[in-house]
Motif scaffolding. Structure first.
Motif, PDB file in Angstrom:
ATOM      1  N   HIS A 101       1.084  -1.051  -0.245  1.00 36.55           N
ATOM      2  CA  HIS A 101      -0.096   0.100   0.358  1.00 36.55           C
ATOM      3  C   HIS A 101       1.223   1.051   0.331  1.00 36.55           C
ATOM      4  O   HIS A 101       0.789   2.308  -0.995  1.00 36.55           O
ATOM      5  N   GLN A 102       1.784   0.953   0.992  1.00 35.67           N
ATOM      6  CA  GLN A 102       3.025   2.452   1.209  1.00 35.67           C
ATOM      7  C   GLN A 102       3.681   2.679  -0.036  1.00 35.67           C
ATOM      8  O   GLN A 102       4.104   3.664  -1.074  1.00 35.67           O
ATOM      9  N   ALA A 103       3.884   1.245  -0.861  1.00 32.28           N
ATOM     10  CA  ALA A 103       4.712   1.830  -1.916  1.00 32.28           C
ATOM     11  C   ALA A 103       3.700   2.545  -2.881  1.00 32.28           C
ATOM     12  O   ALA A 103       4.098   3.102  -3.738  1.00 32.28           O
ATOM     13  N   LEU A 104       2.188   1.461  -3.262  1.00 30.35           N
ATOM     14  CA  LEU A 104       1.792   2.417  -4.468  1.00 30.35           C
ATOM     15  C   LEU A 104       1.633   3.791  -4.330  1.00 30.35           C
ATOM     16  O   LEU A 104       1.744   4.781  -4.842  1.00 30.35           O
ATOM     17  N   GLN A 105       1.633   4.298  -2.807  1.00 30.08           N
ATOM     18  CA  GLN A 105       1.078   5.941  -2.524  1.00 30.08           C
ATOM     19  C   GLN A 105       2.303   6.743  -2.701  1.00 30.08           C
ATOM     20  O   GLN A 105       2.410   7.547  -3.463  1.00 30.08           O
ATOM     21  N   LEU A 106       3.533   5.726  -2.740  1.00 24.07           N
ATOM     22  CA  LEU A 106       4.799   6.824  -3.380  1.00 24.07           C
ATOM     23  C   LEU A 106       5.022   6.801  -4.654  1.00 24.07           C
ATOM     24  O   LEU A 106       4.918   8.253  -5.237  1.00 24.07           O
ATOM     25  N   VAL A 107       4.281   5.922  -5.245  1.00 20.08           N
ATOM     26  CA  VAL A 107       4.319   5.850  -7.272  1.00 20.08           C
ATOM     27  C   VAL A 107       3.479   6.770  -7.167  1.00 20.08           C
ATOM     28  O   VAL A 107       3.815   8.066  -7.707  1.00 20.08           O
ATOM     29  N   ARG A 108       2.233   7.032  -6.136  1.00 13.87           N
ATOM     30  CA  ARG A 108       1.136   7.845  -7.360  1.00 13.87           C
ATOM     31  C   ARG A 108       1.135   8.865  -6.310  1.00 13.87           C
ATOM     32  O   ARG A 108       1.564  10.387  -7.098  1.00 13.87           O
ATOM     33  N   MET A 109       2.263   9.153  -5.664  1.00 13.20           N
ATOM     34  CA  MET A 109       2.192  10.991  -4.903  1.00 13.20           C
ATOM     35  C   MET A 109       3.465  11.034  -5.834  1.00 13.20           C
ATOM     36  O   MET A 109       3.764  12.192  -6.237  1.00 13.20           O
ATOM     37  N   ALA A 110       4.829  10.273  -6.540  1.00 14.54           N
ATOM     38  CA  ALA A 110       6.087  10.984  -7.433  1.00 14.54           C
ATOM     39  C   ALA A 110       5.089  10.762  -8.705  1.00 14.54           C
ATOM     40  O   ALA A 110       6.150  11.529  -9.567  1.00 14.54           O
ATOM     41  N   LYS A 111       4.096   9.997  -9.182  1.00 19.33           N
ATOM     42  CA  LYS A 111       3.906  10.362 -10.176  1.00 19.33           C
ATOM     43  C   LYS A 111       2.080  10.009 -10.511  1.00 19.33           C
ATOM     44  O   LYS A 111       2.259   8.645 -10.942  1.00 19.33           O
ATOM     45  N   PRO A 112       1.679  10.607 -10.905  1.00 19.48           N
ATOM     46  CA  PRO A 112      -0.188  10.645 -10.862  1.00 19.48           C
ATOM     47  C   PRO A 112      -0.210   9.898 -11.453  1.00 19.48           C
ATOM     48  O   PRO A 112      -1.705   9.189 -11.221  1.00 19.48           O
ATOM     49  N   ASP A 113       0.170   9.785 -12.536  1.00 22.58           N
ATOM     50  CA  ASP A 113      -0.524   9.186 -13.330  1.00 22.58           C
ATOM     51  C   ASP A 113       0.020   8.420 -14.229  1.00 22.58           C
ATOM     52  O   ASP A 113      -0.051   7.105 -15.111  1.00 22.58           O
ATOM     53  N   ALA A 114       0.910   6.955 -13.398  1.00 23.14           N
ATOM     54  CA  ALA A 114       2.325   6.163 -13.881  1.00 23.14           C
ATOM     55  C   ALA A 114       0.505   4.907 -13.533  1.00 23.14           C
ATOM     56  O   ALA A 114       0.099   4.841 -13.346  1.00 23.14           O
ATOM     57  N   THR A 115       1.351   4.546 -14.849  1.00 24.55           N
ATOM     58  CA  THR A 115       0.549   3.115 -14.439  1.00 24.55           C
ATOM     59  C   THR A 115       1.059   1.710 -13.956  1.00 24.55           C
ATOM     60  O   THR A 115       2.373   2.078 -14.120  1.00 24.55           O
ATOM     61  N   LEU A 116       0.470   1.099 -13.038  1.00 29.92           N
ATOM     62  CA  LEU A 116       1.291   0.032 -12.413  1.00 29.92           C
ATOM     63  C   LEU A 116       0.869  -1.294 -13.298  1.00 29.92           C
ATOM     64  O   LEU A 116      -0.378  -1.541 -14.112  1.00 29.92           O
ATOM     65  N   TRP A 117       2.010  -2.042 -13.889  1.00 31.51           N
ATOM     66  CA  TRP A 117       1.457  -3.517 -14.321  1.00 31.51           C
ATOM     67  C   TRP A 117       1.940  -4.762 -13.433  1.00 31.51           C
ATOM     68  O   TRP A 117       2.108  -4.470 -13.022  1.00 31.51           O
ATOM     69  N   LEU A 118       0.577  -5.306 -14.128  1.00 28.94           N
ATOM     70  CA  LEU A 118       0.310  -6.674 -12.657  1.00 28.94           C
ATOM     71  C   LEU A 118       0.140  -7.766 -13.280  1.00 28.94           C
ATOM     72  O   LEU A 118      -0.071  -7.939 -14.745  1.00 28.94           O
ATOM     73  N   SER A 119       1.046  -9.263 -12.944  1.00 29.48           N
ATOM     74  CA  SER A 119       0.785 -10.309 -13.551  1.00 29.48           C
ATOM     75  C   SER A 119      -0.479 -10.603 -13.649  1.00 29.48           C
ATOM     76  O   SER A 119      -0.996 -10.437 -13.017  1.00 29.48           O
ATOM     77  N   GLU A 120      -0.851 -11.517 -14.847  1.00 35.64           N
ATOM     78  CA  GLU A 120      -1.767 -12.223 -14.739  1.00 35.64           C
ATOM     79  C   GLU A 120      -1.538 -13.135 -14.695  1.00 35.64           C
ATOM     80  O   GLU A 120      -1.215 -14.453 -15.571  1.00 35.64           O
ATOM     81  N   PRO A 121      -2.236 -14.221 -14.204  1.00 37.89           N
ATOM     82  CA  PRO A 121      -2.816 -13.533 -12.670  1.00 37.89           C
ATOM     83  C   PRO A 121      -1.929 -13.135 -11.532  1.00 37.89           C
ATOM     84  O   PRO A 121      -0.461 -13.519 -11.621  1.00 37.89           O
ATOM     85  N   THR A 122      -2.525 -12.325 -10.600  1.00 43.55           N
ATOM     86  CA  THR A 122      -1.175 -12.382  -9.473  1.00 43.55           C
ATOM     87  C   THR A 122      -2.250 -12.174  -8.055  1.00 43.55           C
ATOM     88  O   THR A 122      -3.412 -12.566  -8.231  1.00 43.55           O
ATOM     89  N   TRP A 123      -1.376 -11.830  -7.029  1.00 44.94           N
ATOM     90  CA  TRP A 123      -2.664 -11.703  -5.432  1.00 44.94           C
ATOM     91  C   TRP A 123      -3.302 -10.556  -5.834  1.00 44.94           C
ATOM     92  O   TRP A 123      -3.183  -9.282  -5.983  1.00 44.94           O
ATOM     93  N   PRO A 124      -4.729 -10.964  -5.799  1.00 49.57           N
ATOM     94  CA  PRO A 124      -5.762  -9.667  -5.808  1.00 49.57           C
ATOM     95  C   PRO A 124      -6.150  -9.009  -5.024  1.00 49.57           C
ATOM     96  O   PRO A 124      -6.783  -7.846  -5.457  1.00 49.57           O
ATOM     97  N   ASN A 125      -5.422  -8.311  -4.222  1.00 53.86           N
ATOM     98  CA  ASN A 125      -4.755  -7.521  -3.424  1.00 53.86           C
ATOM     99  C   ASN A 125      -4.025  -6.204  -4.604  1.00 53.86           C
ATOM    100  O   ASN A 125      -4.089  -5.046  -4.051  1.00 53.86           O
ATOM    101  N   HIS A 126      -3.521  -6.656  -5.146  1.00 57.64           N
ATOM    102  CA  HIS A 126      -2.706  -5.759  -5.373  1.00 57.64           C
ATOM    103  C   HIS A 126      -3.212  -4.786  -7.088  1.00 57.64           C
ATOM    104  O   HIS A 126      -3.027  -4.293  -6.429  1.00 57.64           O
ATOM    105  N   THR A 127      -4.630  -5.615  -7.394  1.00 55.70           N
ATOM    106  CA  THR A 127      -5.489  -5.137  -7.900  1.00 55.70           C
ATOM    107  C   THR A 127      -6.125  -4.299  -7.124  1.00 55.70           C
ATOM    108  O   THR A 127      -6.467  -3.052  -7.876  1.00 55.70           O
ATOM    109  N   ALA A 128      -6.766  -4.498  -6.097  1.00 53.53           N
ATOM    110  CA  ALA A 128      -7.526  -4.364  -5.659  1.00 53.53           C
ATOM    111  C   ALA A 128      -6.842  -2.679  -4.469  1.00 53.53           C
ATOM    112  O   ALA A 128      -7.731  -1.367  -5.072  1.00 53.53           O
TER     113      ALA A 128
END
Ligand code: PMP
Length: 386
Positions: A101-128
């Motif tokens: 959660h904090q990693a994704l908050q840091l990404v969003r803080m640094a670059k609000p329009d960043a896209t996050l790439w997730l493996s298909e499939p992944t742990w569902p909480n990554h997506t959520a």
């Protein structure tokens, strides 16, 4: 005001847990929830954790706050275990989920329009979590259902499309839910692609020590850390220290940017202020004491080899019953999980006809299986036609 709240989608793993609890059959088998169990079906408090907790209760003189990013001695001890001698910024977090959660908050803080790439499939909480934080996601192909291995050519092809400043979530080892991990040359190739694309890797490291051992399990991460200028690692101590409910996690950042440490502290302050300390201190005490550390490592090794033994026994039993090597991939997978190549009807029949609880997508927790249950599961898998 709260009338506008919508019913939340049911968490399928938690729903499966309660269905298991309500099942009156005495011979039911729970392969759903992602918790390690020993051959007796217990999730024990590890020996070194008990020792450290005893010492902590005896010697701790205050429960006053630690720092906003936790006790630096914890970050030092765990950070060095994970990253070796590379210098890092850090924030202690409530569990690996907090670190993600904090990693994704840091990404969003640094670059609000960043896209996050997730493996298909992944742990569902990554997506959520990404959706909750308003971070756009894309998926990269990862798993080859035909071979039970990583579909590497497709993964590399998809990640070639990452834009500069995108973030890419990788599982450090013991990929959840597939159990299929990258080989070291593949880590090298992915590191090169991400470096060229100037994409930020985020490594979710929830199972260090569960695949092939502490050093081997961090080897891919180390390749990445040497190849790219910036990297985040979300570490969980839930599984490898058995500290699930004590919520021990750590976010590590490799970067030369001066504001990273301050930003991590600010994000902790905004989210929960001070991170929990008890379990973190237990981990630090274990890692900094040679005797407790050796005992922890020995118990962790036993857990890992126990899971491998179960994997081999299940693959052998399925080879015998199916007369083919279709399930050979189970022996080569890492960690607690593997994905059964099953339809939802077959998963339902496992549950209804055989009392065997597997997540709907076919994710099976191998550590939930006791040795005596291996032939039972193998019989059932063949009986439902998987
Ligand atoms: N990442 C992955 C891939 C996981 O499987 C888990 C545990 N289910 C976590 C992170 C975080 O676990 P926790 O918050 O319990 O430490």
């Amino acid at each position: 005001m709260f009338g506008s709240l919508k019913p939340q989608p049911e968490d399928k793993i938690l729903a499966l847990m309660s269905a298991f609890r309500d099942d009156p059959r005495g011979d039911k088998i729970d392969l759903g929830v992602g918790v390690y169990r020993d051959a007796q079906g217990r999730t024990p408090v590890m020996r070194a954790v008990k020792s450290a907790e005893r010492q902590l209760v005896e010697n701790q003189t205050t429960k006053s706050y630690t720092g906003l990013t936790g006790d630096p001695a914890f970050a030092d001890a765990l950070g060095h275990l994970v990253l070796g001698n590379a210098p890092f910024s850090h924030a202690a977090t409530p569990g690996g989920t907090g670190a993600v959660h904090q990693a994704l908050q840091l990404v969003r803080m640094a670059k609000p329009d960043a896209t996050l790439w997730l493996s298909e499939p992944t742990w569902p909480n990554h997506t959520a979590i990404a959706a909750h934080l308003g971070i756009r996601t894309r998926t990269y192909r990862y798993y080859d259902t035909d071979t039970g291995g990583v579909w590497f050519s497709a993964m590399a092809e998809d990640l070639e499309r990452a834009a500069p400043g995108d973030a890419v979530m990788l599982h450090g080892c013991c990929h959840n839910p597939t159990g299929a991990d990258l080989a070291l040359p593949q880590w090298r190739e992915i590191a090169e692609i991400l470096d060229q694309r100037r994409a930020l890797p985020i490594v979710d490291l929830a199972y260090l020590g569960f695949a092939e051992g502490l050093d081997a399990d961090a080897a891919g991460l180390h390749i990445l850390a040497e190849a790219v200028p910036e990297l985040l690692v979300a570490v969980s101590c839930s599984k490898n220290f058995g500290l699930y409910r004590d919520r021990v996690g750590l976010l590590l950042a490799l970067s030369d940017a001066p504001a990273v440490q301050g930003s991590l502290a600010a994000l902790n302050r905004l989210t929960y202020s001070f991170p929990p300390d008890h379990g973190a201190r237990v981990v630090q005490m274990i890692l900094d004491d040679p005797e407790m550390r050796a005992d922890w490592q020995a118990e962790l090794d036993d857990m890992r080899t126990g899971m491998q033994t179960t994997r081999h026994a299940l693959a052998d039993a399925l080879r015998e019953r199916s007369g083919s090597d279709r399930f050979g991939f189970l022996a080569g997978h890492h960690g607690m999980f593997s994905l059964l190549p099953a339809t939802s009807e077959q998963i339902a029949r496992l549950r209804e006809d055989h009392g065997i609880y597997v997540v709907g997508d076919g994710r099976m927790n191998v550590a939930g299986l006791r040795p005596a249950e291996v032939p039972v599961l193998a019989d059932a898998i063949v009986a439902v036609g998987i």
